[in-house]
Design an enzyme around this catalytic site. Structure first.
Site, PDB file in Angstrom:
ATOM      1  CB  THR A 345      -0.946   0.011   1.214  1.00 35.27           C
ATOM      2  OG1 THR A 345      -0.183  -0.279   2.390  1.00 35.27           O
ATOM      3  CG2 THR A 345      -2.035  -1.028   1.065  1.00 35.27           C
ATOM      4  CG  ASP A 346       0.088   3.942  -2.628  1.00 32.82           C
ATOM      5  OD1 ASP A 346       1.100   3.394  -3.050  1.00 32.82           O
ATOM      6  OD2 ASP A 346      -0.995   3.940  -3.237  1.00 32.82           O
ATOM      7  CB  SER A 371      -0.492   9.783   3.548  1.00 36.43           C
ATOM      8  OG  SER A 371      -0.904   9.840   2.208  1.00 36.43           O
ATOM      9  NE  ARG A 372       5.228   4.056   2.659  1.00 37.92           N
ATOM     10  CZ  ARG A 372       4.563   2.965   2.974  1.00 37.92           C
ATOM     11  NH1 ARG A 372       3.631   2.506   2.160  1.00 37.92           N
ATOM     12  NH2 ARG A 372       4.807   2.317   4.083  1.00 37.92           N
ATOM     13  CB  VAL A 373       1.082   9.252  -3.087  1.00 34.44           C
ATOM     14  CG1 VAL A 373       2.230   8.391  -3.536  1.00 34.44           C
ATOM     15  CG2 VAL A 373      -0.150   8.419  -2.832  1.00 34.44           C
TER      16      VAL A 373
END
Length: 516
Positions: A345-346, A371-373
């Site tokens: 997941t992101d 949250s990566r994006v």
């Protein structure tokens, strides 16, 4: 099949196999050699493909559907989708020439269906014009676009600190009864409240039917059901149905993504999905690996979650956003299935049991959630005001732990702790009560800029409610402008701060009375 194993079979099955060998269409007709626990072993069918639908002749003449999952040299391991008690050794099996498909389309909106698209809500048959394969390849690199549009959850703690964008995969992880499903449902409610046009697909994997029924009633009451599809399986369903449910839900969501629309899919939860797959794999005699899960359990979830994407402009710029849910045992985030899904997941929203019981809900762990994006997709207004919140809260949690052992704190530390207490209180939010952008912005801006510093911690929520009421009643133009998501001007910020300070004056402690 080897000669030895044929001699071990009963006389009538040996006769059926002998008759089968004399038939010219042996490639398309097989015979069940043994059956049990929802798995049928079939001799023949050398042309069968992976995941191909098979039609087994039941003992009452009725056709029972199965799909091929184990393709060995001499026999096939097939998973029965219907009632396996009607399948007997010696039953004839035919290839259908089709792979597993599920009906898709706008006709499903507002309905509760099983993983094969059959209605479960008693609302009559569903006539769709299209069907999609349950297993479909994920879009390639060139078919995708970077995540750049916000998918607002309406939860201030998430939208400010762990934002989610359309096309993202954000894991919700935590122990049982910590509010994981509540976050997902609030996100669904917010799509309806903010009129985003996003279709919700809720996949219940092995959930009690009473829980699904209560959820449907609540969504109807909130006006969300008319843009929601529920794919439901109960603990009484065969493991095969639990295994298929997320893939079927994903195919239903992909229809909207592929037709220039936007969909949000919730998998509740993938821990049960992995357990159902483990059960099927062990019955199919696949070798067990770590924790008895089969070796391809990572691929099970990666091929599912990779299908969520923001499509390129050439393909219509649709999106499918996934919120998978994983249940941990005693907060063990480093267990096998949780680490697998975290790596796919992101980002993840980690819910802590301790915070939940302290009354901090949603019980989000600031340190372990990321949250990566989504930051790329965050609205400018919330980005402007939410920048330092995550760091501030993390510092507060650390200082609060140390401050228990010390009474004399320097002014800077005391200020950090007091601001942190007010932020923690502000970020508490009741279920089914998502905030609009302007409500989040005004609340956070007032608190982070010191307007509520004199308000007692226990009255922060009352002060926040008063501020929002005051702004809505007397400054409607301001709230409409902030709600666009654009970064507010200095004049607008001053106006918010002015109203916040006047509201805070009515709640702050009377210092003179305290001294006396």
């Amino acid at each position: 099949m080897a000669e030895l194993s044929i001699t071990e079979l009963s006389a009538d099955i040996r006769a059926a196999i002998a008759e089968l060998k004399n038939r010219p269409d042996i490639e398309n007709v097989g015979v069940v050699t043994r059956v049990g626990d929802g798995i049928a072993w079939i001799y023949g069918l050398s042309q069968a493909g992976y995941s191909e639908m098979l039609e087994i002749e039941g003992d009452d003449g009725q056709q029972i559907t199965a799909f091929a999952l184990n393709l060995a040299e001499d026999e096939i391991g097939a998973v029965i989708l219907g009632d396996d008690t009607k399948v007997k050794a010696g039953s004839n099996v035919r290839l259908s020439g089709k792979v597993l498909e599920v009906p898709v389309g706008p006709e499903l909106v507002g309905r509760i269906v099983d993983p094969l698209g059959n209605p479960l809500d008693g609302g009559g048959p569903i006539k769709t014009k299209q069907s999609y394969r349950v297993e479909r390849p994920a879009p390639g690199v060139l078919e995708r676009k970077h995540v750049h549009e916000p998918l607002m959850t309406g939860l201030m703690a998430i939208d400010a600190m762990i934002p989610i964008g359309r096309g993202q995969r954000e894991l919700i992880i935590g122990d049982r009864q910590t509010g994981k499903t509540a976050i997902a449902i609030d996100t669904m409610v917010n799509q309806s409240r903010q009129k985003t046009g996003v279709i919700n697909v809720y996949v219940a994997i092995g959930q009690k039917l009473s829980k699904i029924s209560a959820l449907k009633e609540r969504l109807q009451r909130e006006g969300v059901m008319d843009q929601t599809i529920i794919v439901a399986t109960s603990p009484a369903d065969p493991a095969a149905m639990l295994y298929l449910a997320p893939y079927a839900g994903c195919a239903i969501g992909e229809y909207f993504r592929d037709n220039k629309g936007h969909a949000l899919i919730i998998y509740d939860d993938l821990s049960k999905h992995a357990v159902a797959y483990r059960q099927m794999s062990l019955l199919l005699r696949r070798p067990p690996g770590r924790e008895a899960y089969p070796g391809d359990v990572f691929y099970l979830h990666s091929r599912l979650l990779e299908r969520s994407a923001k499509l390129s402009d050439a393909l219509g710029a649709g999106s499918l956003t996934a919120l998978p849910i994983i249940e941990t045992q005693a907060g063990e985030i480093s267990a096998y299935i949780p680490t697998n899904v975290i790596s796919i997941t992101d980002g993840q929203i980690f819910l802590e049991t301790n915070l939940f019981y302290q009354g901090i809900r949603p019980a989000i762990s600031v340190g372990l959630s990321v949250s990566r994006v989504g930051g790329d997709a965050q609205t400018k207004a919330i980005k402007a005001v939410g920048g330092g919140i995550k760091l501030g809260l993390a510092q507060f949690r650390e200082l609060a732990a140390f401050s228990q052992f010390s009474t004399d704190l320097d002014p800077e530390t005391r200020k950090t702790i007091e601001r942190g207490q007010r932020l923690t209180e502000l970020l508490k939010q009741t279920q089914y009560n998502p905030y609009a952008v302007w409500e989040m912005y005004a609340s956070l801006y007032a608190t982070t800029n010191g307007a509520f510093d004199k308000v007692p911690v226990e009255k922060i929520k009352l002060a926040q409610d008063s501020l929002l009421r005051e702004l809505k009643a007397k400054h409607a133009k301001l709230t409409t402008e902030i709600n666009t998501g654009e970064k507010p001007t200095d004049a607008q910020n001053e106006q918010v701060l002015k109203v916040a300070k006047s509201v805070a004056d009515t709640y702050k402690v009377n210092e003179k009375a305290v001294k006396e």
